[in-house]
Design a protein around this motif. Structure first.
Motif, PDB file in Angstrom:
ATOM      1  N   THR A  90      50.148  44.016  38.954  1.00 15.61           N
ATOM      2  CA  THR A  90      50.696  43.299  40.109  1.00 15.61           C
ATOM      3  C   THR A  90      49.872  42.040  40.317  1.00 15.61           C
ATOM      4  OG1 THR A  90      51.311  45.378  41.134  1.00 15.61           O
ATOM      5  CG2 THR A  90      51.117  43.476  42.600  1.00 15.61           C
TER       6      THR A  90
ATOM      7  N   LEU B 288      48.756  39.344  42.866  1.00 18.68           N
ATOM      8  CA  LEU B 288      48.676  39.163  44.310  1.00 18.68           C
ATOM      9  C   LEU B 288      48.221  37.735  44.571  1.00 18.68           C
ATOM     10  CD1 LEU B 288      48.933  40.977  46.794  1.00 18.68           C
ATOM     11  CD2 LEU B 288      46.483  41.420  46.633  1.00 18.68           C
TER      12      LEU B 288
ATOM     13  N   LYS C  77      44.528  38.605  51.328  1.00 19.12           N
ATOM     14  CA  LYS C  77      44.645  39.352  50.062  1.00 19.12           C
ATOM     15  C   LYS C  77      43.580  40.455  49.980  1.00 19.12           C
ATOM     16  CE  LYS C  77      44.280  35.358  47.834  1.00 19.12           C
ATOM     17  NZ  LYS C  77      44.347  34.410  48.966  1.00 19.12           N
TER      18      LYS C  77
ATOM     19  N   ILE D 179      45.495  45.134  39.314  1.00 19.66           N
ATOM     20  CA  ILE D 179      45.928  44.139  40.299  1.00 19.66           C
ATOM     21  C   ILE D 179      45.134  42.862  40.028  1.00 19.66           C
ATOM     22  CG2 ILE D 179      45.958  43.521  42.758  1.00 19.66           C
ATOM     23  CD1 ILE D 179      46.255  46.490  43.399  1.00 19.66           C
TER      24      ILE D 179
ATOM     25  N   GLU E  99      44.098  39.523  41.689  1.00 15.30           N
ATOM     26  CA  GLU E  99      44.061  38.748  42.935  1.00 15.30           C
ATOM     27  C   GLU E  99      43.698  37.323  42.569  1.00 15.30           C
ATOM     28  OE1 GLU E  99      41.102  39.922  45.850  1.00 15.30           O
ATOM     29  OE2 GLU E  99      41.523  38.116  47.019  1.00 15.30           O
TER      30      GLU E  99
ATOM     31  N   TRP F 293      54.855  47.446  47.909  1.00 18.05           N
ATOM     32  CA  TRP F 293      54.469  46.306  47.062  1.00 18.05           C
ATOM     33  C   TRP F 293      53.986  46.680  45.667  1.00 18.05           C
ATOM     34  CZ3 TRP F 293      49.196  44.894  46.005  1.00 18.05           C
ATOM     35  CH2 TRP F 293      48.223  45.621  46.710  1.00 18.05           C
TER      36      TRP F 293
END
Ligand SMILES: Nc1nc2c(ncn2[C@@H]2O[C@H](COP(=O)(O)OP(=O)(O)OP(=O)(O)O)[C@@H](O)[C@H]2O)c(=O)[nH]1
Length: 341
Positions: free
Chosen positions: A8, A10, A18, A96, A98, A198
């Motif tokens: 994912t 972000l 975040k 993830i 970021e 999400w």
């Protein structure tokens, strides 16, 4: 063979929330999560802010922002993680990324389609954009990257709504909707949002959902999900006109000729692919009972046939493009001309 690793992305402007969202996730989660994050500049503070426990590994990239070095540093980091997983040195269920608040998501997203090893081992799940409701109007006025982050989103999480009036919130949503009319918008105060909203949303699958202006959902605290879903503005006319450089375009037509729509799409991407952040079409093709699904990011595009149309009388072709300004009238005319005669 290991299953594809879900990833994912972000994103969201500086201070959008975040890290707060990730911390909330880590406090309400049993999976092992790998986080790649970076900050602009040499000192990485976020790594220190993130809750540390055994279910989280953080790779920090402080050497400039991800987008500047994406083809190199991110690809390398992903290859290394893959090898460590294969060797059993490290185990995690999802990744993830970021991004720094100043990053344009485009090169980050493209990395997942360009590199062969990454394509074969990692599945890009979605781009999630956090939007600071209090500051977004100013950020959009002053920073081009803010509209790009919204334009790329599969889902938008509106933060800091506790700090604005209802009217300010609606104005922000109006403007966000004009930039990206495809992403569902959720609200989360202090990162409070169930992960199901999400993670694992399979936004890059060639499915049949166009989700145009479906609505706005309030998720607040730990209350029951369904009780908090609040439908919002259905395809309303904007109350104000904005001059954001990213906007959503919707093309509509009846049944299309396969050859003509193929040529149209090819030319569109060739000519305007660099400006087109995300696009998706669910198309009715003459003499073809199934829907044709088109989905793309800049010049990377995928086509596939989906399920058959339920009602032969309701075969409408729709194509949504989220892009920097396009000569829309001309493109719409060309699209209409791909209809089968
Ligand atoms: N009032 C309020 N504050 C919030 C909310 N979400 C985050 N914050 C605060 O906003 C500040 C910035 O949040 P972060 O989570 O660090 O934002 P970020 O997007 O990671 O920031 P960068 O790493 O600088 O891009 C922190 O002080 C948070 O506590 C919210 O929904 N409401």
């Amino acid at each position: 063979m290991q299953p594809l690793l879900p990833v994912t992305i972000l994103t969201g402007f500086l201070g959008a929330g975040k890290t707060t969202l990730i911390n909330y996730l880590l406090n309400h989660n049993n999976e092992k999560i790998m986080i790649i994050e970076n900050e602009f500049g040499q000192i990485n503070v976020d790594g220190g802010l993130l809750k540390q426990d055994t279910n989280i590994e953080i790779v920090e990239m402080t050497n400039g922002c991800i987008c500047c070095s994406v083809q190199g540093e991110l690809t390398q980091a992903l290859h290394k993680l893959h090898q460590q997983r294969l060797d059993g040195k490290i185990a995690f269920d999802r990744l993830i990324i970021e991004t720094t608040g100043l990053a344009d998501p485009a090169p980050i997203v493209q990395t997942f389609f360009i590199d062969d090893l990454i394509r074969q081992t990692i599945q890009l799940d979605a781009v999630i954009t956090l939007v600071d409701c209090e500051h977004i109007l100013q950020q959009l006025d002053e920073h081009r990257v803010a509209s790009s982050q919204i334009g790329f989103a599969d889902r938008i999480i509106l933060t800091k709504t506790d700090r604005v009036s209802e009217q300010q919130k609606l104005t922000a949503i109006d403007r966000i909707n004009r930039i990206n009319n495809k992403a569902l918008i959720f609200e989360a105060i202090q990162g409070h949002i169930p992960k199901t909203q999400w993670l694992d949303i399979h936004a890059f699958d060639l499915d049949e959902q166009l989700n145009i202006n479906k609505g706005f959902f309030v998720i607040n605290g730990n209350k029951q999900l369904t009780a908090n879903f609040k439908p919002f503005l259905a395809a309303s006319e904007p109350k104000q006109s904005w001059s954001d450089d990213v906007v959503s375009y919707l093309l509509e037509a009846g049944e299309l000729d396969l050859k003509k729509i193929g040529a149209f799409t090819e030319q569109l991407i060739e000519k305007y692919g660099n400006d087109m952040l995300r696009y998706k079409g669910v198309l009715a093709i003459h003499d073809q009972p199934q829907r044709l699904i088109v989905q793309g990011v800049h010049k990377v595009v995928g086509f596939d046939y989906g399920t058959p149309w339920d009602n032969p009388n309701q075969r409408i072709s729709r194509f949504v493009i989220i892009s920097r300004k396009l000569p829309f009238d001309e493109i719409r005319q060309d699209f209409i001309e791909t209809q089968s005669s």
